[in-house]
Design an enzyme around this catalytic site. Sequence first.
Site, mmCIF file in Angstrom:
data_model
loop_
_atom_site.group_PDB
_atom_site.id
_atom_site.type_symbol
_atom_site.label_atom_id
_atom_site.label_comp_id
_atom_site.label_asym_id
_atom_site.label_seq_id
_atom_site.Cartn_x
_atom_site.Cartn_y
_atom_site.Cartn_z
ATOM 1 N N HIS A 1 -5.783 2.694 1.598
ATOM 2 C CA HIS A 1 -5.097 3.905 2.049
ATOM 3 C C HIS A 1 -5.750 4.549 3.278
ATOM 4 O O HIS A 1 -5.075 4.884 4.243
ATOM 5 C CB HIS A 1 -5.054 4.947 0.930
ATOM 6 N N ASP B 1 0.896 -1.151 0.000
ATOM 7 C CA ASP B 1 0.000 0.000 0.000
ATOM 8 C C ASP B 1 0.930 1.195 0.000
ATOM 9 O O ASP B 1 1.623 1.443 0.991
ATOM 10 C CB ASP B 1 -0.866 -0.003 1.261
ATOM 11 N N HIS B 2 0.967 1.921 -1.106
ATOM 12 C CA HIS B 2 2.028 2.925 -1.227
ATOM 13 C C HIS B 2 1.915 4.040 -0.186
ATOM 14 O O HIS B 2 2.851 4.783 0.025
ATOM 15 C CB HIS B 2 2.126 3.466 -2.662
HETATM 16 C C1 BG6 Z 1 -4.179 4.948 -5.903
HETATM 17 C C2 BG6 Z 1 -5.583 5.064 -6.430
HETATM 18 O O1 BG6 Z 1 -4.027 3.788 -5.144
HETATM 19 O O2 BG6 Z 1 -3.895 6.080 -5.085
HETATM 20 C C3 BG6 Z 1 -5.736 6.344 -7.230
HETATM 21 O O3 BG6 Z 1 -5.870 3.946 -7.252
HETATM 22 C C4 BG6 Z 1 -5.338 7.534 -6.397
HETATM 23 O O4 BG6 Z 1 -7.059 6.488 -7.712
HETATM 24 C C5 BG6 Z 1 -3.962 7.319 -5.776
HETATM 25 O O5 BG6 Z 1 -5.312 8.675 -7.242
HETATM 26 C C6 BG6 Z 1 -3.641 8.413 -4.782
HETATM 27 O O6 BG6 Z 1 -2.295 8.302 -4.400
HETATM 28 P P1 BG6 Z 1 -1.484 9.571 -3.916
HETATM 29 O O7 BG6 Z 1 -0.170 9.031 -3.473
HETATM 30 O O8 BG6 Z 1 -1.406 10.510 -5.070
HETATM 31 O O9 BG6 Z 1 -2.296 10.158 -2.799
#
Ligand code: BG6
Length: 510
Positions: free
Chosen positions: A259, A196-197
Site C-alpha cells: 500500500h 492491492d486494494h
Molecule cells: C490491509 C492490511 O491490507 O490493509 C490491514 O492487512 C490494514 O492490516 C488494511 O488494516 C488497511 O486498509 P484500509 O483500506 O482500511 O486503509
Amino acid sequence: MMATADTYLEPELEQAGKPAGPCVMVLFGAAGDLTMRKLAPALYNLAKAKLLPASFAVVGVSHDELTLEQFREQITRFLPAKERQSDACRWFVDRISYERGDFADPATYETLANRLRDLDKQFATGGNYLFYLATAPRFFAEVVQQLGRSGLSSQVDGCWRRVVIEKPFGTDLDSARALNSKIKGILVENQIFRIDHYLGKETVQNIMVFRFDNAIFEPIWNRRYIDHVEITNAETVGVEQRGGYFDTAGTLRDMVPNHVMQLLSLTAMECPVSFHADAVRNEQSKVLHAVQHLDSEDLLERCVRGQYGEGVVGNEGVPGYRTEPGVSRDSRTETFVALKLNIDNWRWAGVPFYLRTGKRMAKRHTEITIQFKNSPTELFRNTAMHRMRNNQLVIQIQPVEAISMNFGAKIPGPILRVGSVDMSFEYSKYFGADAYTGYEVLIYDCMIGDATLFQRADMVEAGWSIVDPILDVWKALPPRKFPNYASGTWGPKEADQLLEIDGRQWRTIE
Ligand code: BG6
C-alpha cells in the site's frame, strides 16, 4: 454518479464503461471475511451499475460445509438491507452457486470443472473464468498449481482464464520471487492480477489524473520546488481478530511494500506514455527501483518501529498490542513504522520521502503531503505569523477524500499580518458520496482484462527489495523498549525526531 462539476468522457473511456463480457467468477475462500464484506457487495454494486454481463455467474469454493441456501443467505446479509428484494439483488443472488472442497484436493477441481461446464451452458458464459484467490496466502501457489493441473487455467478456443491473487504476496523478497516463479510456471503474466486494494480507492487513482491531466503541477513537481514529501497512513483499529497473522507479519510487511509503495510510486513516478497497463506500471516500477537501499548504518537512523501499549482511542480505553488475542505476551512485532527514504533520480535527488503507518493511532487518516520550498526571500519576515508552514499540497485519501493547498495570505486589517489559508476540494461535495467498496473497479478491470491497477511481478519484488534490508536488521537487533507508544497517539517520539533532526515536522493532522 451525480456530478455537480462538468464531466465528460473520452470515447475510449465510454467504451470502458460498458458491461464486461460473459464470464464466471470463481471465489476461492468464499466463506471468508473478504468475500462477504468486500467482494460480494462489490459484485452486487457492479450488477446495479449494469457493468456485469448478462451472461454471468458466481461460484463460491470453500472448505466450509454450507448448503447453497446458507451460502446465498450469508452473502445477502452483507448487501444493503433496503435493497434485498430489488431486481438487481435477485438477479445477482440467483447466479450464485457453491462448491465445498479442499484447495489441495484435485477432486475439488474436477467437480469445479464440471460445475463450470454446466454454468457455461446455463448462462452462456463462454468458458471465460475469473478465479479470485481470497484465501489464506499459503494456498496461493497450491490453487494456481491445481488450476494448471486440472486444465482450468488453459486459455483455449478463444476463451480467457485469469487469476486474482490477494496480498500478502510473499513475506520477503525471496518468498515473493519463489511465489512469482511458481505461478509463472502455470500462468502468463497477463493472466495474473496481483491485487492491492489501495489502487481501488478513488483518491489513489486520482493522483494520476491530478498530476498528469493538469499541466500546472508538472513544472514544480521536482527537487527544485519540493522540500519533502510525507505519506501518513494512520489507523485507529488494532489488530482486531487477526492477531495470529499479524504477529508473524508486522506493519512493515503488512503495509509498506504494497500500500505505502503504491502511494509513493504514484506520487513520484514519471508521466507514462499512455494509460495502457504496461506503460503505467513501467513508470511505477522504475521509480520503485530508484528508491535508495539503506545500508545498516543509515537504517538505524532512518527507520523507526513502534508497538502500541494500552491507551485511549476516541474516548474508549483500549488494550495494548501484547494483550490482543493471538498475540504473544512478549511480542516484538511492530505495529508502527516510520521511514525516511530517498529516490535516486534526476527529479527527486535530495528530496526526502517521510513515510509513517501504524495501528491504534490518534485518528484514522491517510494522506500525502507535498511540502513546497519556502519563497527565496523572506519579504514578510517581520510580520506576525510569518513562520507558519505554507505551500503544502495535501492529498487526503481517507476517510475524507480531498485535495487542499495552503498558502500565505494577508489577514484583513490596517496592520500587515500574514495568515495561512486553504483552498480545498472535497470529493463528496463535488461528486456526491458513493457506497462503493473500492473492489468494484478492480473486479471490473479483471473482467475486461485491464491490468493497469494491478501489480506486476517486478513491482512486487521492487517493493520487497526496499523492505528486505530493514527486515534483516530489525530481526538481528530486536527492539529494546516495546511497547513504545500509547494507543491513541501519533506513534513513538522517534518518529517525530526523524523529521526534527532535519529541521522539519510532520504536518499536524486535526
Ligand atoms: C490491509 C492490511 O491490507 O490493509 C490491514 O492487512 C490494514 O492490516 C488494511 O488494516 C488497511 O486498509 P484500509 O483500506 O482500511 O486503509
